[in-house]
Scaffold this active site. Structure first.
Site, PDB file in Angstrom:
ATOM      1  N   ASP A   2       0.842  -1.026  -0.066  1.00 22.83           N
ATOM      2  CA  ASP A   2      -0.130   0.061   0.150  1.00 22.83           C
ATOM      3  C   ASP A   2       0.863   1.323  -0.033  1.00 22.83           C
ATOM      4  OD1 ASP A   2      -2.372   1.291   0.247  1.00 22.83           O
ATOM      5  OD2 ASP A   2      -2.306   1.507   2.425  1.00 22.83           O
ATOM      6  N   ASP A  24      -3.242  -1.027   5.483  1.00 15.89           N
ATOM      7  CA  ASP A  24      -3.946  -0.616   6.816  1.00 15.89           C
ATOM      8  C   ASP A  24      -5.272  -0.362   6.919  1.00 15.89           C
ATOM      9  OD1 ASP A  24      -4.146   1.516   5.168  1.00 15.89           O
ATOM     10  OD2 ASP A  24      -2.607   2.717   6.168  1.00 15.89           O
ATOM     11  N   ASP A  67      -7.935  -3.182   2.315  1.00 12.21           N
ATOM     12  CA  ASP A  67      -6.939  -4.228   2.277  1.00 12.21           C
ATOM     13  C   ASP A  67      -7.089  -5.507   2.922  1.00 12.21           C
ATOM     14  OD1 ASP A  67      -5.373  -2.058   1.091  1.00 12.21           O
ATOM     15  OD2 ASP A  67      -5.117  -1.187   3.064  1.00 12.21           O
TER      16      ASP A  67
END
Length: 902
Positions: free
Chosen positions: A332, A640, A644
């Protein structure tokens, strides 16, 4: 009332159509009777609970291993044969392994519990024309819900009214900036992240207020859809567990075949069936590496401890090794590669361009001119641009427990921070320029304006907003000395375009002096502003992220950025981190729209080429991970947010952020980073490689003992002689050496250059051909040495118990010498330093004391049928062990019996 329409429709309908569709009232909401009826029909606003295996089922799973099956069978047989000591030891091994596995099993379904907890809030709604608060679990489709800044959205809402509304949807969509919301209709094909007229369950409002009609609750919400993705994602076996299972099956088949052959040969030779069966059982027990399950667990646990010291908390033990096997890291952007804190990087005024040092919300740093010197922040255009950024601002910068945080819009927070870096704190500016009036920012206005008192100098209007609007309304530009001059519109727009092309978010500032009695009149602003400058900001890369990316790439681990942010922002960050070439080519950056239109057949190649995936949805993240896994990659996924979680669970190794991560992400992951830093992932990869190397060393060390023990018994059956080693003595060797000697390899430090090697091929077996040759060599030397010593002792007049004791001690001494060789499979043990692993020395000494006790203590003599031996016998034992060590060392160096490992 009809059931709620399928996901994807409500944003494409006008607000009054949604109200009619759901049978509600935009002013009075539902009646209490309607709400109660709908609660019965649609159920509570909760995500469904998945069924979980009970404690007993979890315990039974620990016995699901081919080696354990053979051990249990051997234990039953030895019990029936009245070999109570052997049976007790075997069952003890089985129980210990089951207990350790049971205690270490991860709570895989906890991610779904965390998702449910996200919607357990209170909701403020209108029913029967009256405002009231109810638990969010009682919200039903059609309810009229009221929300404002600071509140969490209780269900999916179609907005019917919004005032300056901004929502933080980063946990759901990956968008790093708050999203502005309104009630206007958007096209049906609009992706989730751009549906401006919907609020989603579990997201947080950062500004404004609104009223909305509930269009989905529970499992039907966007959060519920992700819940289903998480529940449907397979929890994959790790490369280590897959290889251990394959290795165990092969070993089990080989052991059973060998035991059957042994029993058959004994019967063909006319030997007693009972004794032959006992010998076959002894062979099976001897060939099973009883210490392997415990060694794997302890080695992984030591890796867990080492990773914890490097700020990575491991939730599932096999994840330690999996990270070391990783071939692709899908990371990410926001909060992992970047600080997740908007930071002003550059200031531009008509007089020049200024660099701002420091990152994040901590107000430390300075503003430098083109020559690297301090910028003129005390006068002129730069000062007034900074003052506008601080004074024309509704955010707040606070320090809590040593950490700085922004309350409000992150872009406004970034402007507060850059002002504070040069002493223009919000408090100081408020005293210097008290605010008298304000015009709030709206998407229609594209600017914010405030009126301030300058006391003896009259009043001043400060403005910040979109570059095009501020430049359009500016008639002049402020100079460095504080005077005004002509405005070069083309130069300002060119500078803004250049900054935006680098992925920076650009806001313009302006001012307008007014008289001491003048007010703030919007109609008087166009064409009368004095332009002061530009603020260019970005969520900056973490300080160590670029170096960590390079280290991973050097280690043969591909790094791919997957983010919900826009293409330009993602490309700019990727370029700074070294994920992209200076001039990205076609296919290097893909968006969610690109992926949606990409044929399935072309997806694997496209995923392999691209390094950046921008504006992607949770389903697409999941699809990317699956595509990489289908190509044979071992995928680590970092994240996070709620969005996700499905990909975190599907990946071979899920890595969540401990500080900024949602509970959903943490519970779906295998590893949690306590510092949210990508550099920690690189450290964890290094530790994981060290763990696998140590496991390989243990297996290479322990298998020769097991193979030799089985072969010794097979030879005895073929020759028709007594057993040189009894089953209870075999168990003694296996268990004591595994604990005192073998487990010390778990503490072996990482060998130099471990991150300069390519990732291990996931299809590569635990033991390569060269290692198999090494194992067979040591096994053969052990068989020859043990049989030779056993016969020597009998011919020299020793009793049978003494000859067996000599053979047992030979096995242990040879394995102690071989242990030093296994500290490195390619290097000489002396190059590693004798005391670099102090636990190995301690283990050898402990094993020596145990052997002396086995040989000379009467109680152990009776229990294991051993007897004291002479000093001459000890000399023969050490002589044979030394010869074996020399042969192994020469083979390691010269590769006599197989390919060299180095």
């Amino acid at each position: 009332m009809p059931a709620p329409r399928p996901e994807g429709d409500h944003h494409a309908l006008a607000a009054h159509e949604v109200v009619l569709l759901l049978g509600t009232d935009v002013e009075h909401g539902l009646t209490e009777a309607d709400a109660a009826d709908r609660l019965r029909r649609f159920g509570p606003n909760l995500l469904p609970r998945a069924t979980q295996g009970g404690v007993f089922r979890r315990l039974l799973r620990q016995f699901h291993n081919p080696l354990i099956y053979v051990l249990i069978g051997a234990g039953v047989v030895t019990l029936l044969l009245a070999e109570y000591v052997d049976s007790a030891v075997i069952f003890g091994v089985v129980v210990v392994n089951a207990v350790v596995g049971f205690l270490q099993e991860s709570r895989a379904e906890a991610a779904l519990d965390a998702l449910r907890a996200m919607v357990r809030t209170e909701a403020r709604l209108v029913r029967g024309g009256r405002q009231r608060r109810v638990p969010s679990t009682e919200v039903v489709p059609g309810d009229l819900v009221l929300v404002e800044a600071g509140e969490k959205v209780p269900a999916d809402l179609r907005l019917v009214h919004a005032a300056e509304l901004r929502a933080d949807e980063s946990a759901l969509t990956g968008e790093s900036l708050p999203v502005r919301k309104d009630e206007l209709v958007v096209p049906a094909e609009t992706p989730v992240a751009d549906r401006r007229n919907l609020l989603y369950s579990g997201t947080l409002l950062t500004g404004g207020s609104a009223a909305g009609v509930v269009v989905a609750t529970g499992a039907e919400t966007e959060l519920g859809r992700i819940h289903r993705l998480v529940g449907g994602a397979r929890v994959l076996d790790t490369p280590l567990t897959v290889q251990l299972a394959r290795f165990s099956r092969l070993l089990t088949v080989a052991i059973l075949v060998l035991a059957a052959v042994t029993f058959g040969i004994g019967l063909l030779r006319g030997q007693d069936a009972g004794q032959t069966f006992t010998a076959a059982v002894a062979l099976a027990v001897g060939a099973i590496p009883e210490g392997l399950p415990a060694a794997v667990t302890i080695t992984l646990a030591i890796g867990v401890s080492r990773m914890a010291r490097r700020r990575a908390v491991v939730r599932r033990l096999p994840a330690v090794e999996t990270l070391g096997s990783t071939t692709v890291i899908c990371t990410d952007k926001t909060g992992t590669l970047t600080e997740n804190q908007m930071t002003v990087q550059l200031l531009w005024t008509p007089q020049g361009r200024y660099e701002v040092t420091g990152a994040g919300y901590t107000p430390t740093g300075e503003i430098r001119d083109a020559d690297g010197g301090p910028a003129p922040t005390g006068v002129g255009a730069l000062r007034w641009s900074l003052l506008a950024g601080v004074a024309c601002n509704d955010a707040r910068l606070d320090e809590q427990d040593g950490r700085w945080a922004v309350l409000g819009d992150p872009t406004e927070g970034a402007m507060l921070v850059v002002g504070a870096k040069v002493g223009l704190s919000r408090h100081r500016v408020a005293e210097e320029l008290p605010r008298l009036a304000a015009v709030p920012f709206t998407s229609e206005r594209q600017y914010m304006a405030t009126l301030h008192d300058r006391r003896e100098d009259g009043r001043v209007v400060l403005v910040k907003g979109a570059v095009e609007r501020v430049v359009e309304w500016s008639a002049a530009a402020l100079r460095e000395d504080g005077s005004t001059g002509p405005l070069d519109v083309e130069a300002v727009l060119a500078a803004a375009h250049e900054l935006a092309a680098d992925g920076l978010r650009v806001l313009a500032t302006a001012m307008r002096p007014v008289g001491p009695a003048d007010g703030l009149v919007e109609e008087e602003l166009p064409g009368r502003l004095v332009f002061t400058g530009l603020h260019a900001m970005l969520d900056p890369p973490r300080a160590a992220a670029a170096a960590a990316v390079r280290s991973c790439q050097r280690a043969g681990v591909a790094v791919k950025m997957i983010t919900g942010d826009h293409r330009a922002t993602a490309t700019a960050i990727a370029g700074r981190l070294g994920l992209l070439r200076d001039a990205p080519g076609p296919g290097d950056v893909l968006t969610g729209t690109d992926l949606a239109t990409l044929p399935a057949a072309e997806l694997p190649a496209a995923v392999r080429q691209a390094s950046v995936f921008a504006r992607v949805s949770p389903e697409q993240k999941l699809r990317l991970v699956e595509a990489l896994q289908a190509a044979g990659q071992v995928v680590a996924m970092t994240g996070d947010g709620v969005n996700d979680a499905p990909a975190l669970r599907q990946a071979n190794i899920g890595v969540a952020m401990g500080r900024s991560g949602t509970e959903v992400a943490k519970e779906a992951a295998d590893i949690v980073l306590t510092d949210d830093d990508f550099a920690t992932i690189e450290s964890a990869v290094e530790e994981g490689r060290g763990v696998f190397a140590n496991l390989t060393k243990f297996i290479t060390w322990t298998l020769p003992t097991n193979a030799a023990e089985g072969m010794v018994i097979l030879v005895a059956i073929v020759l028709g002689t007594v057993l040189p080693i009894l089953p209870s003595q075999i168990l003694w060797i296996n268990m004591t050496t595994a604990v005192a000697l073998g487990l010390t390899l778990a503490f072996e430090p990482k060998e130099p250059g471990i991150m300069d090697r390519p990732p291990r091929d996931p299809k590569q077996p635990l033991l390569t051909a060269a290692l198999v040759v090494r194992v067979l060599l040591v096994s053969a030397l052990l068989v020859v040495g043990a049989w030779g010593l056993f016969e020597w002792e009998l011919n020299a007049g020793s009793e049978l118990a003494q000859a067996r004791t000599a053979a047992v001690n030979l096995f242990v001494v040879v394995m102690a010498g071989y242990l030093f060789s296994c500290r490195s499979l390619t290097r000489s043990p002396w190059r590693l330093g004798l005391f670099s692993n102090r636990w190995l020395i301690v283990g050898v000494l402990a094993q020596a004391l145990a052997q002396l006790a086995l040989t000379y203590l009467p109680v152990l003599n009776d229990l294991f049928r051993t007897a004291p031996i002479s000093g001459t016998t000890w000399l023969r034992i050490f002589g044979i062990a030394a010869l074996v060590s020399v042969v192994v060392a020469l083979d390691k160096r010269l590769g006599w019996f197989g390919r060299r490992l180095g």
